[in-house]
Design an enzyme around this catalytic site. Sequence first.
Site, PDB file in Angstrom:
ATOM      1  N   ARG A   1     161.537  -0.223  68.894  1.00 57.63           N
ATOM      2  CA  ARG A   1     160.685  -1.233  69.533  1.00 57.63           C
ATOM      3  C   ARG A   1     160.471  -2.410  68.607  1.00 57.63           C
ATOM      4  NH1 ARG A   1     155.281   1.000  71.618  1.00 57.63           N
ATOM      5  NH2 ARG A   1     155.205   1.874  69.508  1.00 57.63           N
TER       6      ARG A   1
ATOM      7  N   SER B   1     161.413   5.107  60.070  1.00 52.86           N
ATOM      8  CA  SER B   1     160.990   6.522  60.052  1.00 52.86           C
ATOM      9  C   SER B   1     162.011   7.441  59.420  1.00 52.86           C
ATOM     10  CB  SER B   1     160.702   6.950  61.485  1.00 52.86           C
ATOM     11  OG  SER B   1     159.890   5.995  62.090  1.00 52.86           O
TER      12      SER B   1
ATOM     13  N   ASP C   1     156.788   5.989  59.712  1.00 56.60           N
ATOM     14  CA  ASP C   1     156.022   6.072  60.964  1.00 56.60           C
ATOM     15  C   ASP C   1     154.764   6.907  60.799  1.00 56.60           C
ATOM     16  OD1 ASP C   1     158.196   8.438  62.738  1.00 56.60           O
ATOM     17  OD2 ASP C   1     157.473   8.374  60.677  1.00 56.60           O
TER      18      ASP C   1
END
Length: 924
Positions: A549, A610, A664
Amino acid sequence: MDSIGPVGLGSRDGPQGCPPEGLPHPSDSSKVVQKCLQQFMVTKAQLQQIQDSLLDSMEQALMGHSGPMPAVRMLPTYVGSTPHGTEQGDFVVLELGATGASMRVLWVTLTGTKGRRVQPRSQEFVIPPEVMLGPGQQLFDFAAHCLAEFLEALPVGNQCLPLGFNFSFPCHQTGLDRSTLISWTKGFRCSDVEGQDVVQLLREAIKRQGTSNLDVVAMVNDTVGTMMGCDPELGPCEIGLVVDTGTNACYMEEARHVAALDEDRGRVCVSIEWGSFGDDEVLGPLLTPFDRALDQESLNPGAQRFEKMIGGLYLGELVRLVLAHLARRGILFGGCTTPALLSQGSVTLEHVAEMEDPSTGAARVLAVLQNLGLRPGPSDVELIQHVCAAVSTRSARLCAAALAAVLSRLQHSREQHTLQIAVATGGQVFERHPRFHNVLQETVMLLAPECDISFIPSVDGGGQGVAMVTAVAARLAAHRHLVEETLAPFQLDQERLASVQVQMREAMAKGLRGEASSLSMLPSYVRATPDGSERGDFLALDLGGTNFRVLLVRVAAAGVKITSQVYAIPECVAQGSGQQLFDHIVDCIMDFQQRQGLGGQSLPLGFTFSFPCKQVGLDQGILLNWTKGFNASDCEGHDVVALLREAIGRRQAVELKVVAIVNDTVGTMMSCGYEDHRCEVGLIVGTGTNACYMEELQNVAGVPGDSGHMCINMEWGAFGDDGMLDVPITCFDASVDRESINPGKQRFEKLISGMYLGEIVRHILLHLNSLGVLFRGQQTQCLQTRDIFKTKFLSEIESDSLALRQVRAILEDLGLPLTSDDALVVREVCQAVSRRAAQLCGVGVAAVVEKIRENRSLEELTVTVGVDGTLYKLHPHFSSLVAATVRELAPRCAVTFLQSEDGSGKGAALVTAVACRLAQAAQV
Ligand code: G6P
Ligand code: BGC
Ligand code: BGC
């Protein structure tokens, strides 16, 4: 008609019980006889009324609409299919209750080949009356003793034999071998059995007896045994009808019509228990004073009214009561009675059957009545046969009305007007009574003319049928054992979880000290959680989860406003070259900027990346190794911020200021920390899994400073990669690891996270399929396909609100040919895999919060864990299992789990905002 109250020598009874005064006038006697026998006549209209009323009661009970005392019970028997003749093996069958005061043990050999039957060996044991009416334990010990005696005579050796328990009483079954007695019927009334699981009682008695080679695997009602014992050549029979001491029937009902079952496919055998029909006065008008007297003197007054008009235990008694009445009225035996005639049970079914025998009946009447001390005159003999015929004909006609109700039910449930069906019949009344079968057949054809019925007498009282059910049960029990054996390693007890917690703490300590450890304990250079003073617009990237995103995060006094866009990262890009990957990322950013009209604006950017990165600063992160589905080349060992900046440079994109790179977990902690300042732990359970937490800086080797805190990215996905993980790694885990793009890596993650749970389940299903437990052992191509069993299926299949049929729908969409039992097993496999994952995740959180508590030498710690990740958020039980494990392993920590609403992109923006605020403060 005077009452035929309790029997005994009334004042009117002379020396031989003969009346002192003269006999009644003959004209009166025929009227008395006619009126007496008339009562046993049941008209077609009355039979149809019984048929309709019984049908209504059956359908009410099927829908679960009947009150506490249903007229009929409609009990599911867990027998789902009529025999397909493939069952084979040796089985022991114990029969209790069908034939009154006797118990039978059979040794049945099923050959598995249609048409080849081996005559069962059997032995009958008479049950003493005090055992039928005594303590339950005595009855079951008697049964276990008979079994032992029977087996002693046979070459059993130490072969373990499956036993089928043919128990002919109303039972609530919750499985083939789980069955609770509702109430005794017929001549039984043992204490401490009603409401108990009779299979368990028998198992305990067999244990007390010391017979070790018997395994009770199924409890079967005699009607089911009769139906299943029907010769497949002639059948299959779909109705089992028993008229023995008692009476009852079972039939194959559409499973979707049985409310008590969570089933919508296939058929299930339902035991009707029609013996109790009429308890609510439907039968009232048909009950004669003889029926009422019989009921009053029975062991269960008011119960089993229908049975007491049909069952072999009662026919003889009804005849006796009528004969005694007519004797007292001076119509029979010259008005004489005898103690035997007045004694309950002195006339039996056998007597009635013999006296009705068309050829020898008359002679038998003399013999039977002389046995009762009576001397019947010639006219008596004929009248007595009329009485027998009246009672037995009524019994057969009532039974026919009930059978017609079952046929109507089958017409309804199969939406068929004409029905062709085979009915298996069993029981002494069928076997011994000369006319019962014919009267029944004629009456059924009268009441259900559109049905083509074939009656197939059961060959051995259902012993074969019970063995068939036992064979199915034995197969299911063997399967159950294989399932439990397969899933046992997934069960982690408290002790094991605590030892993993200790191991994790040791690995954390080593990692923090910079020693070799499977936990990298990576400093994130985030030293504080947000304090709410952050402000500004920030770009954020969120890479590494299910979706990539790009976000625009506006942090204002009024709160945080996020606009985001999801972009795909094709597998070829995630596993292509690093340059390709980062160029793709920058293309997405540029697309986003354009869509958001951010052209020309150079916003600070926070990069949620992440993957395990060794950070040497907030905006420098060296990728240690890819995880999850990523494997882009030329990235490991490189600073990913630099790779991003190079890509930005290659695209001449508007100068983007990459301020921070965060994991993350850190982004999630920060994002939740903005809402709840006690949030000092970040947890991800999604595609991958990991956690971070605020560690005392003094405990972090390699980072200068010994006051304050530093957020540590644990990279717990790799916990155990050094082999130091005290959790059984099953062959399924090993297969998943072997087939992954990073074998030997991310051990802990591969036991917990969404990328792997579906695959673990797939391998287990393949294994159970290969053992013949699932999908009837048929090779299932679709299960050979990697990743076809998505982890989201676990969340769907384990949802409490999902009925079994929906579970089956999910699996059928995958192309799996499954039965309901299969769906149950698949759900169990999913539960075992996700439970282990949640427990291990809980161990990790417990280790972290205990570390923080000890760091601060606190008795009690109150802390919030910010959580994100599809598995944690969507799985119906995962989060509660994690919380439960943390409560057990860290009882001195009050832990709140706060699900992140906006993902870690917001967290990355907040880290960037903090960094910008600190940078501005530093410039001032
Ligand atoms: C959210 C966070 C991501 C994180 C992901 C993990 O989407 O914003 O930063 O990686 O959760 O969960 P997932 O199930 O998507 O792997
Ligand atoms: C029992 C049934 C049984 C029937 C025939 C009844 O008394 O309740 O379970 O099937 O007798 O034996
Ligand atoms: C990565 C972690 C990440 C986690 C959750 C793991 O595979 O190594 O860095 O936090 O997945 O996304």
